[in-house]
Design a protein around this motif. Structure first.
Motif, PDB file in Angstrom:
ATOM      1  N   THR A  58     -24.049 -33.685  14.024  1.00  0.00           N
ATOM      2  CA  THR A  58     -24.461 -34.957  13.426  1.00  0.00           C
ATOM      3  C   THR A  58     -23.594 -35.437  12.271  1.00  0.00           C
ATOM      4  O   THR A  58     -23.791 -36.550  11.783  1.00  0.00           O
ATOM      5  N   GLU A  59     -22.638 -34.629  11.813  1.00  0.00           N
ATOM      6  CA  GLU A  59     -21.848 -35.076  10.673  1.00  0.00           C
ATOM      7  C   GLU A  59     -20.461 -34.445  10.658  1.00  0.00           C
ATOM      8  O   GLU A  59     -20.234 -33.402  11.262  1.00  0.00           O
ATOM      9  N   ILE A  60     -19.577 -35.131   9.956  1.00  0.00           N
ATOM     10  CA  ILE A  60     -18.228 -34.646   9.701  1.00  0.00           C
ATOM     11  C   ILE A  60     -18.069 -34.646   8.191  1.00  0.00           C
ATOM     12  O   ILE A  60     -18.418 -35.620   7.520  1.00  0.00           O
ATOM     13  N   GLY A  61     -17.547 -33.568   7.651  1.00  0.00           N
ATOM     14  CA  GLY A  61     -17.326 -33.477   6.209  1.00  0.00           C
ATOM     15  C   GLY A  61     -15.860 -33.223   5.927  1.00  0.00           C
ATOM     16  O   GLY A  61     -15.154 -32.632   6.745  1.00  0.00           O
ATOM     17  N   GLY A  62     -15.402 -33.663   4.798  1.00  0.00           N
ATOM     18  CA  GLY A  62     -14.027 -33.453   4.373  1.00  0.00           C
ATOM     19  C   GLY A  62     -13.658 -34.504   3.344  1.00  0.00           C
ATOM     20  O   GLY A  62     -14.344 -35.512   3.188  1.00  0.00           O
ATOM     21  N   ARG A  63     -12.556 -34.270   2.652  1.00  0.00           N
ATOM     22  CA  ARG A  63     -12.121 -35.186   1.604  1.00  0.00           C
ATOM     23  C   ARG A  63     -11.840 -36.564   2.190  1.00  0.00           C
ATOM     24  O   ARG A  63     -11.026 -36.728   3.073  1.00  0.00           O
ATOM     25  N   GLY A  64     -12.588 -37.550   1.727  1.00  0.00           N
ATOM     26  CA  GLY A  64     -12.366 -38.936   2.104  1.00  0.00           C
ATOM     27  C   GLY A  64     -13.134 -39.426   3.319  1.00  0.00           C
ATOM     28  O   GLY A  64     -13.016 -40.592   3.685  1.00  0.00           O
ATOM     29  N   VAL A  65     -13.926 -38.559   3.950  1.00  0.00           N
ATOM     30  CA  VAL A  65     -14.623 -38.964   5.182  1.00  0.00           C
ATOM     31  C   VAL A  65     -15.488 -40.196   4.949  1.00  0.00           C
ATOM     32  O   VAL A  65     -15.431 -41.151   5.719  1.00  0.00           O
ATOM     33  N   SER A  66     -16.287 -40.185   3.894  1.00  0.00           N
ATOM     34  CA  SER A  66     -17.192 -41.316   3.669  1.00  0.00           C
ATOM     35  C   SER A  66     -16.566 -42.385   2.778  1.00  0.00           C
ATOM     36  O   SER A  66     -17.079 -43.491   2.707  1.00  0.00           O
TER      37      SER A  66
END
Length: 138
Positions: free
Chosen positions: A101-109
């Motif tokens: 349900t999600e992607i995480g990492g620097r700048g994703v959002s």
């Protein structure tokens, strides 16, 4: 407008959008050093069928799709702030993570996910014949 067709098309590109976003996140792109982000974004624009893709002298990525008198512009910054102390991260900010349900990492959002969405939004509009002589995407 057939919103179900748009939704179905977006779902069909989910894997490609995810890969593109994860690729961009993996490239450090702090302010004034985001050339890697610009290059990867331009590569994706070319791959999905933008008519013209330019990286200008300031590092802005300009992609054109369609022709006409009306311009639709998507504006997003593609740099990120630094990661600070890496020990404060529960995961590598450049490797990121992905769940169902999600992607995480620097700048994703903020705001890399937005530019990937804009690229694929334009592709979907082109695929579905929603770009007429009256509109083009920049």
């Amino acid at each position: 407008m057939d919103f179900e067709a748009i939704k179905k098309a977006a779902q069909g590109y989910e894997a490609a959008m995810t890969k593109c976003l994860r690729d961009i996140v993996a490239i450090p792109g702090e302010s004034a050093d985001e050339k890697g982000h610009a290059d990867r974004i331009a590569e994706e624009m070319r791959a999905v069928g933008f008519d013209e893709v330019i990286i200008d002298p300031q590092g802005n990525v300009l992609g054109y799709m369609g022709t006409g008198k009306t311009l639709i512009a998507y504006d997003a910054h593609i740099d990120t702030v630094g990661i600070g102390n890496r020990e404060n991260w529960a995961f590598d900010p450049y490797e990121g993570f992905e769940s169902a349900t999600e992607i995480g990492g620097r700048g994703v959002s903020d705001q890399l996910g937005g530019i990937v969405s804009a690229i694929y939004g334009a592709k979907i509009m082109k695929d579905l014949g929603l770009l007429t002589d009256a509109y083009y995407i920049r």
